[in-house]
Scaffold this motif. Structure first.
Motif, PDB file in Angstrom:
ATOM      1  N   HIS A  30       9.728  -9.039  -7.617  1.00  0.00           N
ATOM      2  CA  HIS A  30       9.163  -8.205  -6.559  1.00  0.00           C
ATOM      3  C   HIS A  30       8.855  -8.995  -5.293  1.00  0.00           C
ATOM      4  N   SER A 104       8.581  -3.307 -14.063  1.00  0.00           N
ATOM      5  CA  SER A 104       8.608  -2.668 -12.748  1.00  0.00           C
ATOM      6  C   SER A 104       7.224  -2.719 -12.108  1.00  0.00           C
ATOM      7  N   LYS A 105       7.174  -2.368 -10.853  1.00  0.00           N
ATOM      8  CA  LYS A 105       5.892  -2.346 -10.117  1.00  0.00           C
ATOM      9  C   LYS A 105       4.919  -1.375 -10.802  1.00  0.00           C
ATOM     10  N   LEU A 127       1.200  -3.995  -5.219  1.00  0.00           N
ATOM     11  CA  LEU A 127       2.002  -3.135  -6.089  1.00  0.00           C
ATOM     12  C   LEU A 127       1.844  -1.671  -5.679  1.00  0.00           C
TER      13      LEU A 127
END
Lengths: 172, 217
Positions: A30, A104-105, A127
């Motif tokens: 990310h 994932s976020k 996030l």
């Protein structure tokens, strides 16, 4: 970190899939620049934690890293993950034997809400900003609260505060 | 970052730990170290508890306390001693208090590491139906660690969650269904009491033909 993962790949005799969480996921998947010297990763397939660790130690010795540069301990909080987290994994690397994916976020934010530490607030806000649709996170926190999972109520409050922070900014 | 052991034990090391505990040739430092390794191997946990119940009088409690406080997961010893205390007497319990001096619970994490699928159903159930021996120290798990005995203790709240989960599968149950769902961790009489007092069900029938139906909500 990437160099270490490549070195680990060279030691593997069969395919292994690692799932990365925590700071490693924030950085590698990310692109959130933060100082973290280790990778929180768990083997999802191909090898057990006990089998992987000697290879991790070999890489540590070769590259002069801390012996726990790769460790599985974030998995102790993984009971909070939505059952479909696998559909949202972000691919980090595919080497000859080693495949590395990151949470994932949305799923990272669920875990951050459960950690609910003040030092998690900065990451949680990052996030939160990067997630288009919060419904996955909210649905999971509600489900865990209904199942009376320890920490669920506090997790919901943590998310409420993050949300309130951004709402107050919009109103300004 | 969630911290822990710098070096995770490999299988030969676990086997050596079994051997040392079974032959009772082990130092307080090793006793402390193996308590941490139990998080990777429930069988080692059983052996550790059995060893301790046999040998605790030979282990200086303050020495052991010093060793475990230097380790990343001192609360893990709390869990192991919760099981051990079920078999020990009041003097043993007093010894445990000294060993656990300064040890504080953690905050809602799985006790065992690397034994469940990440984010899987069983991992979630460990959190949802965790037994009291683990919960008292902030951990989540259901595995009984007393060798050859299936007993764990579930709180009233957890037993209610187990009943809810059972009713989600079938809205008609008998006492034995609920008793089995709790892993027979309590007496049948207690199971009956739980069902009698529950606001989730209504009782029908008498004695052997008694059954319970979920109340519509």
């Amino acid at each position: 970190m990437r160099k270490a993962l490549l070195a680990l790949d060279r030691k593997l005799k069969s395919p292994v899939h690692l799932i990365v969480g925590g700071g490693g996921a924030m950085l590698l998947a990310h692109r959130f620049a933060l100082s973290t010297s280790d990778i929180d990763a768990v083997p999802a397939q191909g090898v057990t934690v006990l089998e992987l660790d000697p290879l991790v130690k070999e890489v540590a010795a070769e590259l002069e890293l801390s012996p726990d540069w790769l460790n599985p301990y974030y998995s102790t909080f993984a009971h909070v993950l939505p059952s479909d987290y696998g559909t949202r994994l972000v691919e980090i690397a595919q080497h000859s034997q080693l495949r590395v994916s990151a949470l994932s976020k949305e799923d990272l934010l669920v875990m951050k809400c459960f950690a609910a530490r003040q030092k998690d607030v900065v990451h949680a806000r990052v996030l939160f900003k990067g997630i288009g649709d919060l419904s996955i996170v909210k649905r999971q926190l509600l489900l865990l609260d209904q199942k009376r999972i320890p920490g669920a109520e506090r997790a919901k409050k943590f998310l409420d505060e993050i949300e309130a922070f951004f709402r107050s900014r919009e109103e300004e | 970052m969630t911290s822990g052991l710098k070096v995770i034990p490999c299988l030969p090391e676990l086997e050596l730990a079994y051997d040392k505990l079974l032959t009772k040739k082990v130092s307080p430092r090793e006793v402390a170290q193996y308590s941490q390794w139990c998080r990777f191997d429930p069988r080692l946990g059983e052996i550790w508890i059995t060893f301790l119940l046999q040998q605790w009088k030979t282990i200086p409690p303050i020495s052991l306390n010093t060793e475990i406080l230097a380790l990343p997961w001192p609360a893990a010893v709390g869990v192991l001693l919760e099981f051990a205390k079920k078999k020990g007497d009041s003097v043993f319990c007093a010894w445990c208090e000294i060993v656990l001096s300064g040890v504080t619970p953690v905050s809602g994490e799985q006790f065992f590491i690397g034994l469940r699928q990440l984010g899987g159903v069983l991992m979630l159930e460990d959190a949802q139906f965790g037994s009291e021996e683990y919960r008292r120290w902030g951990y989540l798990a259901r595995e009984p660690l007393l060798a050859k005995e299936p007993q764990v203790v579930f709180s009233k709240e957890t037993r209610r969650e187990i009943l809810k989960s059972l009713l989600a599968q079938s809205n008609r149950i008998r006492t034995r269904d609920y008793w089995e769902a709790t892993g027979r961790s309590q007496s049948l009489r207690q199971a009956e009491r739980d069902l009698k007092e529950s606001d989730l069900i209504r009782c029908y029938g008498k004695t052997k033909s008694r059954y319970y139906l979920a109340l519509k909500r």
